[in-house]
Design a protein around this motif. Structure first.
Motif, PDB file in Angstrom:
ATOM      1  N   ALA A 245      -5.533  15.838  -9.072  1.00 57.57           N
ATOM      2  CA  ALA A 245      -4.103  15.780  -8.775  1.00 57.57           C
ATOM      3  C   ALA A 245      -3.729  14.447  -8.128  1.00 57.57           C
ATOM      4  O   ALA A 245      -2.696  13.846  -8.457  1.00 57.57           O
ATOM      5  N   LEU A 246      -4.557  13.971  -7.209  1.00 62.54           N
ATOM      6  CA  LEU A 246      -4.306  12.669  -6.582  1.00 62.54           C
ATOM      7  C   LEU A 246      -4.420  11.536  -7.596  1.00 62.54           C
ATOM      8  O   LEU A 246      -3.653  10.566  -7.556  1.00 62.54           O
ATOM      9  N   LEU A 247      -5.356  11.668  -8.524  1.00 61.17           N
ATOM     10  CA  LEU A 247      -5.550  10.629  -9.541  1.00 61.17           C
ATOM     11  C   LEU A 247      -4.352  10.552 -10.483  1.00 61.17           C
ATOM     12  O   LEU A 247      -3.807   9.471 -10.729  1.00 61.17           O
ATOM     13  N   THR A 248      -3.921  11.693 -11.004  1.00 64.15           N
ATOM     14  CA  THR A 248      -2.830  11.673 -11.982  1.00 64.15           C
ATOM     15  C   THR A 248      -1.501  11.280 -11.343  1.00 64.15           C
ATOM     16  O   THR A 248      -0.666  10.649 -11.995  1.00 64.15           O
TER      17      THR A 248
ATOM     18  N   LEU B 226       0.830  -1.196   0.000  1.00 66.07           N
ATOM     19  CA  LEU B 226       0.000   0.000   0.000  1.00 66.07           C
ATOM     20  C   LEU B 226       0.877   1.263   0.000  1.00 66.07           C
ATOM     21  O   LEU B 226       1.830   1.367   0.780  1.00 66.07           O
ATOM     22  N   VAL B 227       0.553   2.201  -0.865  1.00 66.51           N
ATOM     23  CA  VAL B 227       1.238   3.497  -0.914  1.00 66.51           C
ATOM     24  C   VAL B 227       0.222   4.585  -0.605  1.00 66.51           C
ATOM     25  O   VAL B 227      -0.860   4.617  -1.200  1.00 66.51           O
ATOM     26  N   ARG B 228       0.552   5.463   0.341  1.00 61.76           N
ATOM     27  CA  ARG B 228      -0.338   6.573   0.696  1.00 61.76           C
ATOM     28  C   ARG B 228       0.150   7.867   0.049  1.00 61.76           C
ATOM     29  O   ARG B 228       1.346   8.083  -0.123  1.00 61.76           O
ATOM     30  N   TYR B 229      -0.810   8.741  -0.264  1.00 64.21           N
ATOM     31  CA  TYR B 229      -0.506  10.034  -0.859  1.00 64.21           C
ATOM     32  C   TYR B 229      -1.152  11.147  -0.038  1.00 64.21           C
ATOM     33  O   TYR B 229      -2.273  10.990   0.460  1.00 64.21           O
ATOM     34  N   ALA B 230      -0.427  12.255   0.074  1.00 60.44           N
ATOM     35  CA  ALA B 230      -0.950  13.443   0.732  1.00 60.44           C
ATOM     36  C   ALA B 230      -1.086  14.552  -0.296  1.00 60.44           C
ATOM     37  O   ALA B 230      -0.200  14.750  -1.133  1.00 60.44           O
ATOM     38  N   ALA B 231      -2.207  15.259  -0.243  1.00 64.60           N
ATOM     39  CA  ALA B 231      -2.422  16.425  -1.096  1.00 64.60           C
ATOM     40  C   ALA B 231      -2.428  17.661  -0.210  1.00 64.60           C
ATOM     41  O   ALA B 231      -3.206  17.750   0.742  1.00 64.60           O
ATOM     42  N   LEU B 232      -1.531  18.590  -0.498  1.00 62.69           N
ATOM     43  CA  LEU B 232      -1.443  19.827   0.265  1.00 62.69           C
ATOM     44  C   LEU B 232      -1.884  20.999  -0.606  1.00 62.69           C
ATOM     45  O   LEU B 232      -1.502  21.096  -1.781  1.00 62.69           O
ATOM     46  N   ARG B 233      -2.692  21.863  -0.048  1.00 67.62           N
ATOM     47  CA  ARG B 233      -3.107  23.089  -0.733  1.00 67.62           C
ATOM     48  C   ARG B 233      -2.629  24.268   0.087  1.00 67.62           C
ATOM     49  O   ARG B 233      -2.994  24.429   1.250  1.00 67.62           O
ATOM     50  N   ASP B 234      -1.768  25.039  -0.522  1.00 64.87           N
ATOM     51  CA  ASP B 234      -1.130  26.169   0.168  1.00 64.87           C
ATOM     52  C   ASP B 234      -0.487  25.709   1.477  1.00 64.87           C
ATOM     53  O   ASP B 234      -0.564  26.383   2.513  1.00 64.87           O
TER      54      ASP B 234
ATOM     55  N   LEU C   3      -2.568  20.194   4.682  1.00 62.43           N
ATOM     56  CA  LEU C   3      -3.010  18.872   4.266  1.00 62.43           C
ATOM     57  C   LEU C   3      -4.507  18.920   3.973  1.00 62.43           C
ATOM     58  O   LEU C   3      -5.323  19.110   4.868  1.00 62.43           O
ATOM     59  N   ALA C   4      -4.855  18.766   2.697  1.00 64.60           N
ATOM     60  CA  ALA C   4      -6.229  18.962   2.257  1.00 64.60           C
ATOM     61  C   ALA C   4      -6.920  17.680   1.825  1.00 64.60           C
ATOM     62  O   ALA C   4      -8.141  17.648   1.677  1.00 64.60           O
ATOM     63  N   GLY C   5      -6.149  16.618   1.621  1.00 58.35           N
ATOM     64  CA  GLY C   5      -6.757  15.369   1.179  1.00 58.35           C
ATOM     65  C   GLY C   5      -5.736  14.256   1.159  1.00 58.35           C
ATOM     66  O   GLY C   5      -4.530  14.482   1.324  1.00 58.35           O
ATOM     67  N   GLY C   6      -6.226  13.055   0.970  1.00 62.52           N
ATOM     68  CA  GLY C   6      -5.332  11.901   0.930  1.00 62.52           C
ATOM     69  C   GLY C   6      -5.885  10.828   0.019  1.00 62.52           C
ATOM     70  O   GLY C   6      -7.074  10.807  -0.303  1.00 62.52           O
ATOM     71  N   ALA C   7      -5.007   9.946  -0.412  1.00 62.23           N
ATOM     72  CA  ALA C   7      -5.394   8.838  -1.282  1.00 62.23           C
ATOM     73  C   ALA C   7      -4.443   7.685  -1.040  1.00 62.23           C
ATOM     74  O   ALA C   7      -3.435   7.819  -0.332  1.00 62.23           O
ATOM     75  N   SER C   8      -4.762   6.550  -1.647  1.00 62.34           N
ATOM     76  CA  SER C   8      -3.899   5.378  -1.501  1.00 62.34           C
ATOM     77  C   SER C   8      -3.991   4.520  -2.751  1.00 62.34           C
ATOM     78  O   SER C   8      -4.925   4.637  -3.552  1.00 62.34           O
ATOM     79  N   MET C   9      -2.992   3.657  -2.909  1.00 62.15           N
ATOM     80  CA  MET C   9      -2.931   2.766  -4.071  1.00 62.15           C
ATOM     81  C   MET C   9      -2.199   1.500  -3.667  1.00 62.15           C
ATOM     82  O   MET C   9      -1.238   1.538  -2.905  1.00 62.15           O
TER      83      MET C   9
ATOM     84  N   THR D  32      -7.284   2.682  -4.057  1.00 63.19           N
ATOM     85  CA  THR D  32      -8.025   2.206  -2.891  1.00 63.19           C
ATOM     86  C   THR D  32      -8.642   3.328  -2.067  1.00 63.19           C
ATOM     87  O   THR D  32      -8.810   3.195  -0.862  1.00 63.19           O
ATOM     88  N   GLY D  33      -8.989   4.404  -2.737  1.00 62.55           N
ATOM     89  CA  GLY D  33      -9.691   5.484  -2.053  1.00 62.55           C
ATOM     90  C   GLY D  33      -8.982   6.812  -2.176  1.00 62.55           C
ATOM     91  O   GLY D  33      -7.753   6.876  -2.247  1.00 62.55           O
ATOM     92  N   ALA D  34      -9.770   7.871  -2.222  1.00 60.54           N
ATOM     93  CA  ALA D  34      -9.262   9.247  -2.222  1.00 60.54           C
ATOM     94  C   ALA D  34     -10.331  10.123  -1.604  1.00 60.54           C
ATOM     95  O   ALA D  34     -11.524   9.934  -1.847  1.00 60.54           O
ATOM     96  N   ALA D  35      -9.911  11.064  -0.796  1.00 57.77           N
ATOM     97  CA  ALA D  35     -10.871  11.935  -0.116  1.00 57.77           C
ATOM     98  C   ALA D  35     -10.264  13.327   0.050  1.00 57.77           C
ATOM     99  O   ALA D  35      -9.068  13.467   0.313  1.00 57.77           O
ATOM    100  N   THR D  36     -11.114  14.341  -0.120  1.00 58.00           N
ATOM    101  CA  THR D  36     -10.695  15.734   0.034  1.00 58.00           C
ATOM    102  C   THR D  36     -11.531  16.391   1.118  1.00 58.00           C
ATOM    103  O   THR D  36     -12.763  16.232   1.134  1.00 58.00           O
ATOM    104  N   ALA D  37     -10.895  17.124   2.011  1.00 55.14           N
ATOM    105  CA  ALA D  37     -11.618  17.841   3.059  1.00 55.14           C
ATOM    106  C   ALA D  37     -12.602  18.818   2.423  1.00 55.14           C
ATOM    107  O   ALA D  37     -12.296  19.448   1.401  1.00 55.14           O
ATOM    108  N   PRO D  38     -13.797  18.945   2.993  1.00 57.26           N
ATOM    109  CA  PRO D  38     -14.826  19.801   2.380  1.00 57.26           C
ATOM    110  C   PRO D  38     -14.359  21.212   2.045  1.00 57.26           C
ATOM    111  O   PRO D  38     -14.726  21.763   1.005  1.00 57.26           O
ATOM    112  N   ALA D  39     -13.535  21.819   2.885  1.00 59.54           N
ATOM    113  CA  ALA D  39     -13.094  23.194   2.647  1.00 59.54           C
ATOM    114  C   ALA D  39     -12.193  23.331   1.426  1.00 59.54           C
ATOM    115  O   ALA D  39     -11.966  24.440   0.936  1.00 59.54           O
ATOM    116  N   HIS D  40     -11.682  22.217   0.927  1.00 64.21           N
ATOM    117  CA  HIS D  40     -10.738  22.265  -0.193  1.00 64.21           C
ATOM    118  C   HIS D  40     -11.280  21.618  -1.460  1.00 64.21           C
ATOM    119  O   HIS D  40     -10.530  21.413  -2.421  1.00 64.21           O
ATOM    120  N   ARG D  41     -12.564  21.319  -1.482  1.00 65.49           N
ATOM    121  CA  ARG D  41     -13.139  20.687  -2.661  1.00 65.49           C
ATOM    122  C   ARG D  41     -13.337  21.694  -3.793  1.00 65.49           C
ATOM    123  O   ARG D  41     -13.345  22.895  -3.581  1.00 65.49           O
TER     124      ARG D  41
END
Length: 290
Positions: free
Chosen positions: A241-244, A198-206, A209-215, A225-234
């Motif tokens: 970005a997490l997908l690509t 399993l590999v985890r990913y972090a998405a940072l906006r400014d 930490l605004a979201g995360g995903a895994s593969m 295996t899932g990706a989620a973005t905090a409501p304030a950053h949708r």
């Protein structure tokens, strides 16, 4: 008068039984490994993981998303005794049996299950992208957004952000049949992080930490295996970005196909189809209550 028929620039990915069996095998492996990790955390014999007809039956803990039968039916029809054992194991733990059954299973397993009292409660879609045909994936370049592997040092923060995002779904399409307590989601995310491959990913906006995903990558299959973005950053492109990022890493690692599971008609399905994923098959969700 001649009629010219335009041909698409890219042929949709065709999913035959062999490809479905490969994807469902990867799914069964994911659930087995994930549930085994949960068992190590719990440190008792309450859970179980057992093979059945090419798939796996799993129970981790009460109300867990890992309590299911996955990948069933690509290695023959389960026998009456096998189904009895699985059903008795779930019943002993006060849980219903949930079977996720791909519609490309060749054998009439759906009829067998309904005869045993299972009822159809929902569906989910499996989509895929042939990485070689898609060309070299390019990571989305968004101002102020950074996607990177998530280190062990930020696991707690990553779990909290993902759990909060999952608790407030970005609804569209068919609602999910399943709902889980936040504590269970937190436990499941921690267990997922410890699963093999399993590999985890972090998405940072400014810088936040605004979201995360895994593969998970297995035998050439990259499972998103899932990706989620905090409501304030949708609506800021973070899901893209997490997908690509995962597509680029999967291709670089030699995977030939990327797969994702979505709710039918959901925004997630819309997003991945816009990125080139094709609908491969549907899983029927069948449940037997006790």
């Amino acid at each position: 008068m001649s009629i010219r028929i335009a041909t698409p620039a890219r042929s949709p990915l065709f999913c035959d039984v062999a490809l479905a069996a490969r994807i469902e095998g990867a799914e069964a492996g994911l659930i087995a490994g994930w549930s085994t990790t949960a068992g190590r955390r719990l440190g008792d014999a309450a859970g179980f993981v057992r093979p059945i007809a090419g798939g796996v039956a799993s129970f981790a803990e009460a109300d867990s998303p890992l309590n299911k039968v996955a990948g069933l039916g690509f290695d023959g029809v389960p026998s009456t005794s096998e189904l009895d054992e699985v059903e008795n194991a779930f019943a002993a733990r006060g849980a219903a049996v949930q079977v996720e059954l791909a519609h490309l299973v060749e054998e009439p397993i759906g009829a067998l299950l309904t005869e045993r009292g299972y009822r159809l409660v929902s569906f989910e879609n499996v989509l895929g992208l042939a990485l070689a045909a898609a060309g070299e994936p390019r990571r989305a370049a968004l101002e102020g957004v950074e996607v990177r592997p998530s280190g062990a040092g930020e696991l707690d923060h990553w779990v909290e952000v993902v759990a909060d995002a999952v608790a407030i779904p970005d609804t569209q399409g068919v609602p999910s049949y399943e709902e889980f307590p936040r504590e269970v989601i937190v436990n499941a995310m921690r267990d997922l992080a410890g699963a093999s491959g399993l590999v985890r990913y972090a998405a940072l906006r400014d810088g936040v930490l605004a979201g995360g995903a895994s593969m998970r990558m297995s035998a050439g299959v990259a499972q998103f295996t899932g990706a989620a973005t905090a409501p304030a950053h949708r609506r800021r492109g973070i899901q893209s970005a997490l997908l690509t990022a995962r597509l680029a890493d999967a291709a670089a690692a030699g995977c030939d196909i990327a797969v994702v599971t979505t709710q039918p008609g959901s925004r997630s399905q819309h997003n991945v189809q816009r990125s080139g994923f094709d609908l491969l098959y549907t899983r029927a969700i069948l449940v037997k209550e006790f």
